[in-house]
Design a protein around this motif. Structure first.
Motif, short mmCIF file in Angstrom:
data_model
loop_
_atom_site.label_atom_id
_atom_site.label_comp_id
_atom_site.label_asym_id
_atom_site.label_seq_id
_atom_site.Cartn_x
_atom_site.Cartn_y
_atom_site.Cartn_z
N ILE A 109 0.82 -1.22 0.00
CA ILE A 109 0.00 0.00 0.00
C ILE A 109 0.85 1.27 0.00
O ILE A 109 0.40 2.32 -0.45
CB ILE A 109 -0.99 -0.01 1.18
CG1 ILE A 109 -2.17 0.94 0.93
CG2 ILE A 109 -0.30 0.30 2.51
CD1 ILE A 109 -3.36 0.72 1.80
N GLY A 134 3.68 -4.63 10.98
CA GLY A 134 2.82 -4.81 9.81
C GLY A 134 2.75 -3.57 8.94
O GLY A 134 3.75 -2.87 8.74
N VAL A 135 1.55 -3.29 8.45
CA VAL A 135 1.36 -2.18 7.53
C VAL A 135 1.65 -0.85 8.22
O VAL A 135 2.16 0.10 7.60
CB VAL A 135 -0.05 -2.25 6.89
CG1 VAL A 135 -1.15 -1.96 7.88
CG2 VAL A 135 -0.14 -1.34 5.68
N PRO A 140 -5.82 -1.20 3.27
CA PRO A 140 -5.22 -2.53 3.49
C PRO A 140 -6.32 -3.44 4.07
O PRO A 140 -7.45 -2.99 4.26
CB PRO A 140 -4.15 -2.24 4.55
CG PRO A 140 -4.76 -1.16 5.39
CD PRO A 140 -5.65 -0.34 4.45
N ASN A 141 -5.98 -4.67 4.36
CA ASN A 141 -6.97 -5.60 4.93
C ASN A 141 -6.95 -5.46 6.45
O ASN A 141 -6.34 -6.26 7.17
CB ASN A 141 -6.67 -7.02 4.50
CG ASN A 141 -6.50 -7.15 2.98
OD1 ASN A 141 -5.56 -7.77 2.51
ND2 ASN A 141 -7.40 -6.56 2.23
N THR A 149 -6.64 -8.04 9.77
CA THR A 149 -6.44 -9.46 9.39
C THR A 149 -5.01 -9.95 9.59
O THR A 149 -4.69 -11.08 9.24
CB THR A 149 -6.85 -9.73 7.92
OG1 THR A 149 -5.94 -9.05 7.06
CG2 THR A 149 -8.27 -9.30 7.65
N VAL A 166 -1.91 -9.07 12.66
CA VAL A 166 -1.68 -9.30 14.09
C VAL A 166 -3.00 -9.36 14.87
O VAL A 166 -3.10 -10.08 15.87
CB VAL A 166 -0.76 -8.18 14.65
CG1 VAL A 166 -0.59 -8.30 16.16
CG2 VAL A 166 0.61 -8.25 13.98
N TYR A 167 -4.02 -8.64 14.42
CA TYR A 167 -5.31 -8.61 15.14
C TYR A 167 -6.20 -9.82 14.85
O TYR A 167 -7.29 -9.92 15.41
CB TYR A 167 -6.05 -7.29 14.87
CG TYR A 167 -5.48 -6.09 15.60
CD1 TYR A 167 -4.37 -6.21 16.44
CD2 TYR A 167 -6.04 -4.82 15.44
CE1 TYR A 167 -3.84 -5.10 17.10
CE2 TYR A 167 -5.52 -3.71 16.10
CZ TYR A 167 -4.43 -3.85 16.93
OH TYR A 167 -3.93 -2.74 17.58
N VAL A 186 -5.99 -3.07 -1.28
CA VAL A 186 -4.62 -3.52 -1.52
C VAL A 186 -4.32 -4.72 -0.61
O VAL A 186 -4.24 -4.57 0.61
CB VAL A 186 -3.61 -2.39 -1.26
CG1 VAL A 186 -2.19 -2.86 -1.58
CG2 VAL A 186 -3.96 -1.16 -2.09
N PHE A 246 -1.90 -7.57 0.61
CA PHE A 246 -0.46 -7.84 0.71
C PHE A 246 -0.22 -9.34 0.60
O PHE A 246 0.73 -9.78 -0.04
CB PHE A 246 0.03 -7.31 2.05
CG PHE A 246 1.50 -7.18 2.19
CD1 PHE A 246 2.21 -6.30 1.38
CD2 PHE A 246 2.19 -7.89 3.15
CE1 PHE A 246 3.57 -6.15 1.52
CE2 PHE A 246 3.56 -7.75 3.30
CZ PHE A 246 4.25 -6.88 2.48
#
Ligand code: ADP
Length: 183
Positions: free
Chosen positions: A11, A32-33, A118-119, A122, A124-125, A156, A158
Motif C-alpha cells: 500500500i 505490519g502495515v 489494506p486488509n 487481518t 496481528v489482530y 490492496v 499484501f
C-alpha cells in the motif's frame, strides 16, 4: 463511473489521495502495515500523530484520524484502528465496519477522490479473513453509492490469501453503481 480496484501488493507505493493505515490506539506506529507506512512516510507522519495524541489522546477502536503522508506518494494517511479478534462476541464485526465507514467519511469530508485500504485487522489482530473481506466490501460498496467525492477505492492485499478471497468476493458483487476492476 465510480470504481473499486483490487490490487495485490504494497500500500505504501499507492498513488491515491489517501492510504489507510491499520493503526493501533496509541497512533505511535507498530508492526505490519503500520510499521511500513511510518518507515516510508518518515517523521512528519509520526509528528502529526503525536499532535493528535496531545489533542485527543490517541484513536479509539473503529475511529479514524488523518495526517500528512510525509514522503509517501499519496497526499494523506487516514489512520484507523480495527478491532482485535477475540471470539466474535465483542462487537468485532461492528467495530471493523466502523473503521471502514469512518475512514470513508473522513475522505468524503475532505473531498478526496481516491482512497486505498489494506486488509484491516487481518494480520496481528487475527480477524478471520473471509468475514473481514465481506465487511470491507459490503460497507464500501454501500458507502460509495451515495458518495459525492469518493470515486475510486483500492483494496490492496499484501498476502495472496486475502487477494484470492477478495477476488472471489468482488466477482459476486452485483451493482450498477460501482465498477469492479482488477479481478
Ligand atoms: P492489524 O493489526 O490491523 O491486523 P497488520 O498490519 O498486522 O494490522 O495486518 C493488516 C493487513 O495488512 C494484513 O493483511 C497484512 O498482510 C497487511 N500488510 C502488511 N504490510 C502491508 C503493506 N506494506 N501493504 C499493504 N498491506 C500490508
Amino acid at each position: 463511473m465510480k470504481s473499486i480496484r483490487l490490487i495485490q501488493g504494497d500500500i505504501t507505493i499507492q498513488k491515491v489521495d489517501a492510504i489507510v493505515n491499520a493503526a493501533n490506539t496509541s497512533l505511535l506506529g507498530g508492526g505490519g502495515v503500520d510499521g511500513a507506512i511510518h518507515r516510508k512516510g518518515g517523521s512528519e507522519v509520526l509528528d502529526e500523530c503525536q499532535q493528535i495524541r496531545a489533542q485527543q489522546g490517541g484513536c479509539a477502536v473503529g475511529e479514524a484520524v488523518m495526517t500528512t503522508a510525509g514522503l509517501l506518494p499519496s497526499h494523506y494517511v487516514i489512520h484507523t484502528v480495527g478491532p482485535t479478534w477475540q471470539d466474535g462476541q465483542h462487537e468485532e464485526n461492528q467495530l471493523l465496519q466502523n473503521a471502514y465507514i469512518n475512514s470513508l467519511k473522513l475522505a468524503e469530508q475532505k473531498h478526496l477522490q481516491s482512497i486505498a485500504f489494506p486488509n484491516i485487522s487481518t494480520g496481528v489482530y487475527r480477524f478471520p479473513k473471509f468475514e473481514a473481506a465481506d465487511i470491507a466490501i459490503t460497507t464500501t460498496v454501500d458507502f460509495m453509492k451515495n458518495a459525492q467525492h469518493v470515486q475510486e477505492v483500492h483494496f490492496v492485499c499484501f498476502d495472496v490469501e486475502n487477494f484470492k478471497i477478495y477476488r472471489q468476493r468482488l466477482a459476486q458483487i452485483d451493482t450498477s453503481d460501482v465498477q469492479i476492476l482488477g479481478i
